[in-house]
Write an enzyme that holds these catalytic residues in place. Structure first.
Site, short mmCIF file in Angstrom:
data_model
loop_
_atom_site.label_atom_id
_atom_site.label_comp_id
_atom_site.label_asym_id
_atom_site.label_seq_id
_atom_site.Cartn_x
_atom_site.Cartn_y
_atom_site.Cartn_z
N HIS A 1 -34.79 51.73 12.33
CA HIS A 1 -36.04 52.46 12.12
C HIS A 1 -37.15 51.70 12.86
CE1 HIS A 1 -39.53 54.32 10.60
NE2 HIS A 1 -39.90 53.27 9.89
N ASN B 1 -44.91 55.64 15.87
CA ASN B 1 -44.10 55.89 14.68
C ASN B 1 -43.99 57.40 14.43
OD1 ASN B 1 -42.62 55.51 12.36
ND2 ASN B 1 -44.18 54.36 11.25
N SER C 1 -39.97 53.16 3.24
CA SER C 1 -40.77 52.34 2.32
C SER C 1 -40.69 52.87 0.91
CB SER C 1 -42.23 52.34 2.77
OG SER C 1 -42.38 51.58 3.92
N GLU D 1 -41.94 63.18 5.58
CA GLU D 1 -42.93 62.56 4.69
C GLU D 1 -44.19 63.39 4.72
OE1 GLU D 1 -46.40 59.78 3.93
OE2 GLU D 1 -46.01 61.19 5.52
N CYS E 1 -39.66 57.24 5.35
CA CYS E 1 -38.98 57.35 6.65
C CYS E 1 -37.47 57.45 6.50
CB CYS E 1 -39.33 56.15 7.52
SG CYS E 1 -41.08 55.81 7.59
N THR F 1 -50.37 51.99 14.49
CA THR F 1 -48.95 52.34 14.46
C THR F 1 -48.75 53.81 14.08
OG1 THR F 1 -48.64 51.65 12.15
CG2 THR F 1 -48.32 49.97 13.83
N1 CAA Z 1 -51.33 38.66 22.14
C1 CAA Z 1 -50.02 38.70 21.71
N2 CAA Z 1 -49.68 38.86 20.40
C2 CAA Z 1 -50.69 39.01 19.50
C3 CAA Z 1 -52.03 38.95 19.88
C4 CAA Z 1 -52.34 38.79 21.25
N3 CAA Z 1 -53.60 38.75 21.71
N4 CAA Z 1 -52.79 39.10 18.77
C5 CAA Z 1 -51.93 39.24 17.73
N5 CAA Z 1 -50.66 39.17 18.17
C6 CAA Z 1 -49.43 39.30 17.39
C7 CAA Z 1 -49.49 38.56 16.07
O1 CAA Z 1 -49.16 37.19 16.23
C8 CAA Z 1 -48.46 39.32 15.27
O2 CAA Z 1 -47.18 38.91 15.65
P1 CAA Z 1 -46.14 38.42 14.53
O3 CAA Z 1 -45.96 39.59 13.58
O4 CAA Z 1 -44.89 38.16 15.32
O5 CAA Z 1 -46.73 37.26 13.86
C9 CAA Z 1 -48.61 40.77 15.78
O6 CAA Z 1 -49.30 40.66 17.04
C10 CAA Z 1 -49.45 41.66 14.88
O7 CAA Z 1 -50.66 41.02 14.66
P2 CAA Z 1 -51.26 40.98 13.18
O8 CAA Z 1 -50.21 40.53 12.23
O9 CAA Z 1 -52.53 40.23 13.21
O10 CAA Z 1 -51.56 42.54 13.02
P3 CAA Z 1 -52.14 43.33 11.82
O11 CAA Z 1 -52.24 42.50 10.61
O12 CAA Z 1 -53.37 43.99 12.30
O13 CAA Z 1 -51.07 44.48 11.61
C11 CAA Z 1 -49.09 45.33 10.64
C12 CAA Z 1 -49.67 44.33 11.66
C13 CAA Z 1 -49.35 44.79 9.25
C14 CAA Z 1 -47.60 45.48 10.87
C15 CAA Z 1 -49.81 46.70 10.82
O14 CAA Z 1 -49.54 47.22 12.09
C16 CAA Z 1 -49.45 47.72 9.77
O15 CAA Z 1 -49.96 47.72 8.65
N6 CAA Z 1 -48.55 48.70 10.15
C17 CAA Z 1 -48.17 49.77 9.25
C18 CAA Z 1 -47.04 49.34 8.31
C19 CAA Z 1 -45.72 49.21 9.03
O16 CAA Z 1 -45.49 49.75 10.08
N7 CAA Z 1 -44.84 48.43 8.42
C20 CAA Z 1 -43.51 48.24 8.97
C21 CAA Z 1 -42.47 48.09 7.88
S1 CAA Z 1 -42.58 49.49 6.76
C22 CAA Z 1 -41.75 50.75 7.58
O17 CAA Z 1 -41.07 50.52 8.52
C23 CAA Z 1 -41.95 52.15 7.10
C24 CAA Z 1 -42.92 52.81 8.01
O18 CAA Z 1 -42.54 53.45 8.98
C25 CAA Z 1 -44.34 52.66 7.72
#
Ligand code: CAA
Length: 394
Positions: free
Chosen positions: A233, A275, A308, A79, A111, A152
């Site tokens: 993945h 990642n 994605s 990518e 990916c 990530t």
């Molecule tokens: N203790 C334990 N757990 C906690 C916590 C704490 N103090 N605070 C938060 N958490 C948990 C939340 O409950 C949540 O868990 P669930 O998903 O099980 O509900 C987890 O930690 C993450 O917290 P948030 O949802 O609040 O986190 P966020 O909104 O900041 O970000 C994300 C999460 C959206 C995945 C972000 O990391 C992101 O945008 N990542 C990039 C996109 C990505 O990786 N997507 C994956 C699918 S796409 C793909 O796979 C292609 C690729 O490689 C990109």
């Protein structure tokens, strides 16, 4: 004739950022990352490391064990392409001293392209058993600072030699796939960082898994119970865990410790690398091979690739007898354990250092080798083979 992965090796960068440092800087609870995302560290590429230097570092230990002039094609999945026209594999071709009678092509779909490369290489060898194809999956995952994706990031490259009568994994015929035009993660040409609709991307990932699984099951009639280990993945390890839970429930089973054990060993390295987009699934597979203590010989492993945008594929392979003697576990673990920890200020310096608006650029020396990206001369990328005592550039 069996076709598949004969040798496999990964490379990652010489530096990492701990999620404890990251959490402190962002004023967040570290367990959000350790538990919520399942990440402890992210490999960070210094300015003089790119997908070409990472790919060369991944491939060289494979080439040292075979006749490198026999490589007939390099399929380079990424990518993080370094040029809009020239494929990254051609830079690699010179660095690795491959034959001029060898084809190079770059493959892209977020990916997913590494899995596409592996399937294409398998088909090439089936059509002509003389082919010895080097499949490379290499990426540097980079998001905007303070975006949801920043936690990530990571980087890595996997090199796989695909040929007839493979020593590590036979790729089985048949697979399931799924494509849908969605905007969950993308990177317009003018950006060096990816844009992502994070929460949406996790939903699309899980839906794609269900769709690809259904197609796989229809195509092959192989069932869930016939698969011993599951590789996914891994954008962050919690995503792979959620994927496995989703699949287990889809086939009507309970998610318990026995089910968890079928996927956890494939997450150990990713938890501390982060990642690496196209490489991430295959670093997971290497993690499985290196970390499961019982013999995996004749075990069936599944692979779920998700890119994605989105394209997904589900396929399986069978681990070959005697595979253990061909693993490069020591190199993988040594790379992970010898990385240098960054403080947040140095992470920021690495993040901002390469300004590609310039045509001429000499990069400071951070990468410890064996290959490095030296900079630009009149917009041409310069790479060097590097060791502590000698440097050859070109
Ligand atoms: N203790 C334990 N757990 C906690 C916590 C704490 N103090 N605070 C938060 N958490 C948990 C939340 O409950 C949540 O868990 P669930 O998903 O099980 O509900 C987890 O930690 C993450 O917290 P948030 O949802 O609040 O986190 P966020 O909104 O900041 O970000 C994300 C999460 C959206 C995945 C972000 O990391 C992101 O945008 N990542 C990039 C996109 C990505 O990786 N997507 C994956 C699918 S796409 C793909 O796979 C292609 C690729 O490689 C990109």
């Amino acid at each position: 004739m069996k076709v598949g992965i004969d040798l496999i090796h990964f490379a990652t960068s010489d530096y990492f950022l701990g999620m404890d440092t990251f959490a402190q800087e962002k004023g967040q609870d570290v367990n959000k990352f350790y538990v919520g995302l399942g990440q402890e560290k992210m490999s960070i590429a210094p300015p003089d490391e790119d997908i070409v230097s990472l790919a060369a570092k991944a491939a060289e230990p494979i080439l040292q064990q075979i006749e490198r002039q026999a490589i007939s094609a390099v399929l380079f999945a990424t990518e993080t392409g370094v040029d809009q026209s020239k494929s990254a594999g051609v830079f690699l071709h010179r660095l690795l001293g491959l034959s001029s009678r060898c084809r190079m092509v770059e493959l892209k779909h977020a990916c997913y392209a590494g899995a596409a490369g592996l399937q294409m290489a398998t088909a090439m060898v089936k059509a002509n058993p003389q082919e010895r194809v080097l499949v490379i999956a290499a990426d540097i995952a980079k998001y905007d600072l303070n975006s949801s994706g920043e936690a990530t990031q990571g980087c890595g490259a996997v090199a796989m030699l695909v040929c007839a009568e493979p020593r590590i994994l036979e790729i089985e015929p048949g697979s399931g796939y799924f494509t849908d035009d969605v905007m969950d993660f993308w990177r317009p040409n003018h950006r060096s960082t990816a844009l992502v609709d994070g929460k949406y991307s996790t939903k699309v990932y899980l839906n794609s898994l269900k769709q690809a699984w259904e197609h796989f099951h229809e195509q092959t009639e192989r069932g869930f119970e016939q698969i011993d280990y599951f590789c996914y993945h891994i954008p962050f390890t919690k995503m792979a865990e959620k994927a496995h839970q989703t699949l287990v429930r889809k086939v009507g089973l309970e998610y318990d410790a026995a089910q968890e054990a079928k996927t956890l060993p494939g997450q150990i390295y990713n938890r501390v690398i982060g990642n690496s987009y196209s490489a991430s699934l295959f670093i997971g597979f290497i993690s499985l091979l290196d970390n499961v203590k019982e013999s995996l010989a004749q075990k069936r492993v599944s692979f779920f690739s998700y890119g994605s945008g989105c394209v997904a594929e589900f396929f399986t392979g069978v681990v070959q007898d005697g595979y253990q003697q061909w693993l490069m576990t020591q190199s993988h673990q040594q790379q992970i354990h010898s990385r240098i920890e960054l403080n947040y200020q140095t992470y920021l310096q690495f993040y901002y250092q390469v300004d590609f608006a310039q045509s001429n650029l000499t990069l400071p020396h951070f990468n410890r080798g064996p290959y490095r990206f030296c900079g630009l001369e009149g917009d041409k990328r310069i790479y060097a083979e590097y060791s502590e005592n000698s440097t050859t550039s070109g």
